[in-house]
Design a protein around this motif. Structure first.
Motif, PDB file in Angstrom:
ATOM      1  N   ASN A  83       0.829  -1.213   0.000  1.00 55.29           N
ATOM      2  CA  ASN A  83       0.000   0.000   0.000  1.00 55.29           C
ATOM      3  C   ASN A  83       0.857   1.253   0.000  1.00 55.29           C
ATOM      4  O   ASN A  83       0.569   2.224  -0.694  1.00 55.29           O
ATOM      5  N   ARG A  86       2.338   1.736  -3.473  1.00 52.10           N
ATOM      6  CA  ARG A  86       1.347   2.252  -4.432  1.00 52.10           C
ATOM      7  C   ARG A  86       1.070   3.729  -4.164  1.00 52.10           C
ATOM      8  O   ARG A  86       0.960   4.527  -5.091  1.00 52.10           O
ATOM      9  N   THR A 133       0.505   0.340 -14.859  1.00 52.76           N
ATOM     10  CA  THR A 133      -0.040   0.965 -13.653  1.00 52.76           C
ATOM     11  C   THR A 133       0.592   0.278 -12.443  1.00 52.76           C
ATOM     12  O   THR A 133       1.035  -0.881 -12.539  1.00 52.76           O
ATOM     13  N   GLU A 135      -0.768  -1.100  -9.952  1.00 57.87           N
ATOM     14  CA  GLU A 135      -1.473  -2.340  -9.621  1.00 57.87           C
ATOM     15  C   GLU A 135      -1.085  -3.466 -10.578  1.00 57.87           C
ATOM     16  O   GLU A 135      -0.895  -4.612 -10.169  1.00 57.87           O
ATOM     17  N   GLN A 136      -0.988  -3.146 -11.881  1.00 54.93           N
ATOM     18  CA  GLN A 136      -0.600  -4.167 -12.859  1.00 54.93           C
ATOM     19  C   GLN A 136       0.848  -4.601 -12.629  1.00 54.93           C
ATOM     20  O   GLN A 136       1.174  -5.783 -12.704  1.00 54.93           O
ATOM     21  N   GLU A 138       2.562  -4.515  -9.895  1.00 53.20           N
ATOM     22  CA  GLU A 138       2.632  -5.306  -8.674  1.00 53.20           C
ATOM     23  C   GLU A 138       2.175  -6.748  -8.923  1.00 53.20           C
ATOM     24  O   GLU A 138       2.860  -7.704  -8.526  1.00 53.20           O
ATOM     25  N   ARG A 167      -5.699  -8.648 -13.374  1.00 53.57           N
ATOM     26  CA  ARG A 167      -4.592  -7.680 -13.387  1.00 53.57           C
ATOM     27  C   ARG A 167      -3.383  -8.238 -14.129  1.00 53.57           C
ATOM     28  O   ARG A 167      -2.734  -7.527 -14.904  1.00 53.57           O
TER      29      ARG A 167
ATOM     30  N   THR B 146      -6.662   2.013   2.929  1.00 54.89           N
ATOM     31  CA  THR B 146      -6.972   1.635   1.549  1.00 54.89           C
ATOM     32  C   THR B 146      -8.219   2.326   1.007  1.00 54.89           C
ATOM     33  O   THR B 146      -8.462   2.274  -0.191  1.00 54.89           O
TER      34      THR B 146
END
Lengths: 183, 208
Positions: A83, A86, A133, A135-136, A138, A167, B146
């Motif tokens: 987290n 990101r 991105t 997320e991708q 990761e 993803r 989050t």
């Protein structure tokens, strides 16, 4: 009585919560390398990665008493770091990260031509990865570089297997285009 | 060539024998590229100073006070373990009660979305002009931060709805992904034991 080295994660967590701050050092040693490797792969800078890992580990200490399953403190710390990474990538708004500082693979000796070709390929894949991105990137790194199964990824990231597959698939689709672009 | 076949193969869900000529060539190409990704991103052990700095930062934190410790004890999640025998006994008692009073008991028809009735949507808001991102984190998400708030009109007021279970919770806002900020508009606070104040949120169960 269990020795320090034999203490399970749950025992260490309990000891820390009960006031043995120094016991937290064990968790730092157990998970520091995994966290640092992931952070370096994600942000491309060892200095930034180290700062993020340090921040995540201190944050984990401060919130340790909210941990629901002490046996899974490693996955929990990983989630805190992920987290944090990101957030860092979003806040710096870097669309393409610089990954030049990642050290070369130690050990292998190759002839200069092969060396040049390998370096070129590495440069291509690093640039391509930097365009995904967060997320991708990761999900792709966890699956194909760190070699985790989707079930392991789901446990660590607190996401469904289906969401993670999506993803990874999107990351691969994007990489397929990017690698042709960088060829 | 079928992209799904390639994805299934790369996910380890299909054998290479099941790929046709073009798909096989693409699969081989992917294998070489994935190997390049792995060698380009080797494991990087953490520098030794991280441990020293983490422990120094921890040592610098103040000791949790008695109020904070008591609060932490109260709100700490605890696993509940039941033996199969105890569960069986409880089930037998429940069945007996239902059988004895079956006619008196009326089971209401399940409401749509009954599974979601256990949570309440709470609106969070923070005025933070100039912030690049604002999220909320608390014991309801293990302080991961989050739940991202939004400021669609750019007036510096960040808002968002979060599903929270009924009960007493503590939370803070996470600004720009790194700075934890106490909600200045909370109705009550509790010392987190480390020099900060967590906002306290009381969520009542939804009316049935």
């Amino acid at each position: 009585m269990a020795t320090t080295a034999e203490r399970t994660d749950a025992q260490v967590v309990r000891d820390v919560i009960q006031g043995d701050r120094d016991a937290y050092r064990l968790l730092v040693r157990r998970y520091g390398d995994v966290l640092h490797s992931h952070a370096v792969r994600m942000v491309g800078s060892q200095d930034v990665a180290a700062d993020l890992v340090q921040d995540a580990l201190v944050r984990g200490y401060r919130r340790l008493s909210s941990l629901r399953d002490p046996d899974r403190v490693g996955a929990w710390l990983f989630r805190i770091l992920a987290n944090r990474v990101r957030d860092h990538l979003r806040s710096t708004r870097r669309k393409e990260i610089s990954l030049h500082v990642v050290p070369p693979v130690p050990g292998e000796r190759r002839d200069p031509e092969e060396e040049a070709s390998g370096a070129e390929v590495h440069e291509r894949v690093r640039r391509a990865l930097g365009r995904l991105t967060p997320e991708q990137r990761e999900a792709f790194l966890l699956k194909h570089v760190e070699g985790r199964s989707y079930e392991e990824m789901a446990a660590v990231m607190d996401l469904s297997v289906a969401a993670l597959k999506m993803r990874v698939h999107r990351a691969r689709d994007a990489l397929r285009v990017l690698l042709k672009e960088f060829a | 060539m079928n992209d799904d076949d390639i994805h299934r193969y790369l996910d380890g869900e299909a054998e290479v024998q099941g790929l046709d000529g073009n798909a096989l060539a693409e699969a081989r190409s992917w294998e070489r590229m994935l190997a390049a990704f792995r060698t380009a991103h080797p494991a990087t052990p953490a520098p030794s100073w991280i441990e020293d700095r983490v422990m120094a930062a921890i040592e610098a934190l103040p000791e949790p006070g008695p109020v904070a410790r008591a609060w932490g004890w109260l709100v700490r999640p605890r696993p509940v373990r039941l033996s199969p025998g105890l569960v069986g006994l409880a089930a037998a008692v429940l069945v007996a009660l239902v059988l004895l009073h079956g006619r008196a008991l009326r089971t209401p028809a399940p409401r749509p979305g009954a599974d979601e009735a256990a949570v309440v949507y709470v609106q969070f808001s923070l005025t933070a002009p100039g912030a690049q991102s604002v999220a909320v984190g608390g014991d309801f998400d293990e302080w991961q931060g989050t739940h991202v708030l939004e400021d669609p009109d750019g007036d510096g007021v960040w808002t968002g709805r979060v599903a929270v279970k009924p009960g007493i919770h503590t939370y803070m806002f996470l600004v720009n992904g790194s700075r934890w900020v106490t909600d200045p508009r909370a109705s009550s606070y509790v010392d987190d034991g480390f020099g900060n104040r967590d906002a306290v949120l009381a969520v009542a169960a939804p009316a049935t």
